[in-house]
Design a protein around this motif. Structure first.
Motif, short mmCIF file in Angstrom:
data_model
loop_
_atom_site.label_atom_id
_atom_site.label_comp_id
_atom_site.label_asym_id
_atom_site.label_seq_id
_atom_site.Cartn_x
_atom_site.Cartn_y
_atom_site.Cartn_z
N VAL A 435 65.13 58.38 5.16
CA VAL A 435 65.02 56.81 5.50
C VAL A 435 66.08 56.07 4.39
CG1 VAL A 435 63.71 54.92 4.96
CG2 VAL A 435 62.72 56.82 5.94
N VAL A 436 66.12 56.65 3.14
CA VAL A 436 67.28 56.23 2.30
C VAL A 436 68.62 56.22 2.84
CG1 VAL A 436 68.14 56.45 0.01
CG2 VAL A 436 65.76 56.18 0.09
N ARG A 437 68.95 57.18 3.20
CA ARG A 437 70.38 57.37 3.80
C ARG A 437 70.59 56.52 5.11
NH1 ARG A 437 69.42 62.79 1.47
NH2 ARG A 437 68.25 63.23 3.67
N SER A 438 69.52 56.09 5.82
CA SER A 438 69.67 55.55 7.00
C SER A 438 69.62 53.85 6.79
CB SER A 438 68.70 55.80 7.97
OG SER A 438 68.61 57.29 8.26
N ILE A 439 69.23 53.60 5.58
CA ILE A 439 69.23 51.97 4.95
C ILE A 439 70.66 51.56 5.29
CG2 ILE A 439 68.98 50.37 3.42
CD1 ILE A 439 66.32 51.19 4.54
N PRO A 440 71.16 50.48 5.86
CA PRO A 440 72.41 49.94 5.96
C PRO A 440 72.98 49.89 4.47
CG PRO A 440 71.16 48.91 7.28
CD PRO A 440 70.17 49.68 6.76
N PRO A 441 73.98 50.57 4.15
CA PRO A 441 74.63 50.78 2.83
C PRO A 441 74.96 49.50 2.29
CG PRO A 441 76.13 51.67 4.48
CD PRO A 441 75.05 51.38 5.44
N THR A 442 75.22 48.42 3.06
CA THR A 442 75.45 47.12 2.35
C THR A 442 74.20 46.43 1.87
OG1 THR A 442 74.97 46.09 4.59
CG2 THR A 442 77.41 46.57 3.98
N TRP A 443 73.21 47.10 2.08
CA TRP A 443 71.77 46.34 1.51
C TRP A 443 71.80 46.56 -0.10
CZ3 TRP A 443 67.57 46.54 5.72
CH2 TRP A 443 67.92 46.12 6.93
N GLU A 444 72.11 47.57 -0.33
CA GLU A 444 71.84 47.77 -1.92
C GLU A 444 73.04 48.90 -2.39
OE1 GLU A 444 70.34 47.77 -5.75
OE2 GLU A 444 69.64 46.57 -3.91
N GLU A 445 73.57 48.83 -3.38
CA GLU A 445 74.56 49.78 -3.86
C GLU A 445 73.77 50.92 -4.72
OE1 GLU A 445 77.85 48.35 -6.08
OE2 GLU A 445 78.38 46.96 -4.54
N TYR A 446 73.68 51.96 -4.27
CA TYR A 446 73.08 53.21 -5.06
C TYR A 446 73.71 54.49 -4.53
CZ TYR A 446 71.16 53.94 -0.10
OH TYR A 446 71.08 53.66 1.16
N GLU A 447 73.56 55.24 -5.51
CA GLU A 447 74.33 56.74 -5.39
C GLU A 447 73.43 57.36 -4.37
OE1 GLU A 447 73.18 59.55 -8.78
OE2 GLU A 447 73.06 57.49 -9.69
N GLU A 448 74.27 58.40 -3.90
CA GLU A 448 73.60 59.33 -2.78
C GLU A 448 72.53 60.02 -3.33
OE1 GLU A 448 73.80 61.06 1.03
OE2 GLU A 448 75.13 59.71 0.06
N VAL A 449 71.58 60.13 -2.45
CA VAL A 449 70.04 60.88 -3.04
C VAL A 449 70.27 62.18 -2.47
CG1 VAL A 449 67.73 61.02 -2.71
CG2 VAL A 449 68.70 58.56 -2.94
N LYS A 450 70.16 62.94 -3.35
CA LYS A 450 70.28 64.59 -2.99
C LYS A 450 68.97 64.84 -2.17
CE LYS A 450 73.51 65.54 -6.96
NZ LYS A 450 73.47 66.29 -8.17
#
Length: 483
Positions: A435-450
């Protein structure tokens, strides 16, 4: 004449002042103190009947818990607990103290889950979702006239997502602006992913259990706390059904009740800057520690609000909590955040909710379809809707109602995410990390969740007692009406 008393706080003591106003349980329905305006759907004060053996612990302002936490004001109350603003006399910081009812302390896993989460939070962990789950500072147990009560001390948080945001943004704004909604959605997903990484099933994701955080609350001085939260407002103890009936003194009840706070300063602190929006998931009364081999020794009953319940919960086809049920609830929550608090599946009652699931997602699996007693009221056996004469699924799940503030890529990405969440079979749903990886990346800057597996930890493996002196310094259809 009944009177409320208000306490006036100075730097070291509390001096009571008497007000000439009265608000009874029946009068609250017609006064400015509308129960729906407070943090939850509950009344802002308790009734005398809630203070008895098995019920709430009687608490008064200035009480000291665990030789450390001094009660300053009441933050809120729920069906199974009261929550208090406290000062830590050792660290001189302010925190939140949740005291469960004696009955809930016997049945709930909240204390063990909180202890497990506290141990997980103490570890060095770079998972970005860690910052979107409330920090547990302390846990302990007290004995009182109504029984044994579990107590949980956490960092201070602000308003929840269910708050009336028009009080801050203006009467014409009944929901979060798009730039705020995007951040909330991304951060909620991160928080759930972190909980699952810690091996915790939340079990009760909804607007009321997601709160705003501000470092200003953690770093506030005594004077600032007084300005933000105001002074305690007191009321006589009354019976809920007959407030005119005198309530005799009893060791089971406090001498006066304290209203839950309601202060617009919290709106200003939490929502003043869209760039600083920060939410945290809290309240673990329905939570459990995940173990796929563990089955409850009693039938699993969910306290989750109906609109958030996955179909396996609705059809009682679940023997123990699983991450997939959190993911379904997360999907409902994300949809509501992005769509003015509307539920993706209209739900006045259970059969109506199931009808909308079928209309949008298609016919239920046979094991549920045949057990749905009311199906003939809505559908033919082949899945044709009796009213519209259309074959299901009749409509897509939708994405974002107000598309003007979102790009086409964002709208499509969000809709695709919802389709990956709302799958009937729990094993077909994506996990929280996806779900986190599928959220549009423009919505929040965060590092990749392993990618990491759920920790398979049984309740029996949790350390049941922690050092109570360990304190981590915090400085280092409207869906709401259905809850």
């Amino acid at each position: 004449m009944r009177m409320n008393a208000r306490l006036s706080l100075d730097e070291n003591s509390i001096q009571p002042t008497v007000l000439n106003t009265t608000v009874s349980f029946s009068q609250q329905q017609h006064s400015g103190l509308s129960t729906s305006s407070f943090f939850g759907a509950m009344l802002p004060i308790e009734a005398a009947e809630e203070y008895e053996v098995g019920g709430f612990h009687p608490i008064s302002v200035d009480d000291i818990f665990n030789n450390r936490y001094r009660v300053i004001n009441k933050l809120s109350r729920g069906a199974n607990s009261t929550v208090w603003l406290v000062e830590d006399l050792l660290s001189k910081h302010f925190a939140s103290l949740k005291v469960l009812s004696a009955a809930s302390s016997l049945l709930s896993f909240e204390l063990s889950v909180s202890q497990h989460l506290q141990m997980q939070q103490a570890r060095c962990d770079s998972h970005p979702g860690k910052e979107h789950v409330v920090r547990i500072f302390d846990t302990f147990t007290i004995q009182g006239p109504n029984g044994t009560h579990h107590c949980i001390v956490t960092e201070l948080l602000g308003i929840n997502l269910r708050a009336d945001v028009e009080e801050f943004y203006g009467e014409d704004v009944e929901h979060f602006p798009p730039d705020v909604a995007k951040k909330i959605a991304a951060q909620v997903a991160l928080g759930v992913a972190y909980l699952h990484k810690c091996g915790i099933i939340h079990g009760d994701l909804h607007f009321g259990n997601v709160l705003f955080y501000s470092s200003n609350l953690q770093n506030a001085s005594r004077t600032e706390i007084k300005r933000i939260y105001g002074e305690p407002l007191f009321s006589p103890v009354q019976y809920s059904r007959d407030y005119r009936k005198p309530v005799p003194p009893s060791i089971h009840r406090p001498t006066m009740l304290v209203y839950s706070i309601r202060n617009l300063h919290l709106f200003e602190i939490c929502l003043s800057s869209p760039d600083n929006i920060h939410i945290k998931i809290c309240v673990f009364g329905e939570s459990s520690i995940y173990n796929p081999c563990y089955q409850f020794d009693r039938p699993f009953k969910s306290g989750m609000p109906l609109p958030y319940r996955a179909p396996e919960i609705i059809f009682h086809d679940i023997v123990s909590p699983a991450p997939s049920m959190d993911v379904w609830a997360l999907g409902v929550l994300l949809y509501a955040i992005m769509n003015e608090k509307r539920c993706p599946f209209i739900a006045g009652e259970k059969d109506e909710l199931i009808q909308w699931m079928v209309m949008i997602l298609g016919k239920l699996p046979d094991k549920w379809w045949t057990r749905w007693a009311a199906r003939a009221e809505y559908f033919e056996e082949n899945g044709v809707h009796r009213l519209t004469n259309e074959m299901v699924p009749m409509a897509g799940i939708g994405s974002i109602k107000e598309k003007g503030s979102f790009s086409g890529e964002e709208v499509n990405a969000f809709q695709n995410l919802l389709y990956k969440i709302f799958r009937y079979a729990p094993e077909d749903r994506i996990d929280a990390e996806e779900v986190v990886r599928s959220i549009p990346p423009t919505w929040e800057e965060y590092e990749e969740v392993k990618t990491c597996k759920i920790i398979e930890t049984g309740v029996e493996d949790v350390v049941t007692s922690l050092n109570s002196n360990t304190y981590h310094d915090s400085r280092d259809c409207d869906i709401d009406t259905l809850i």
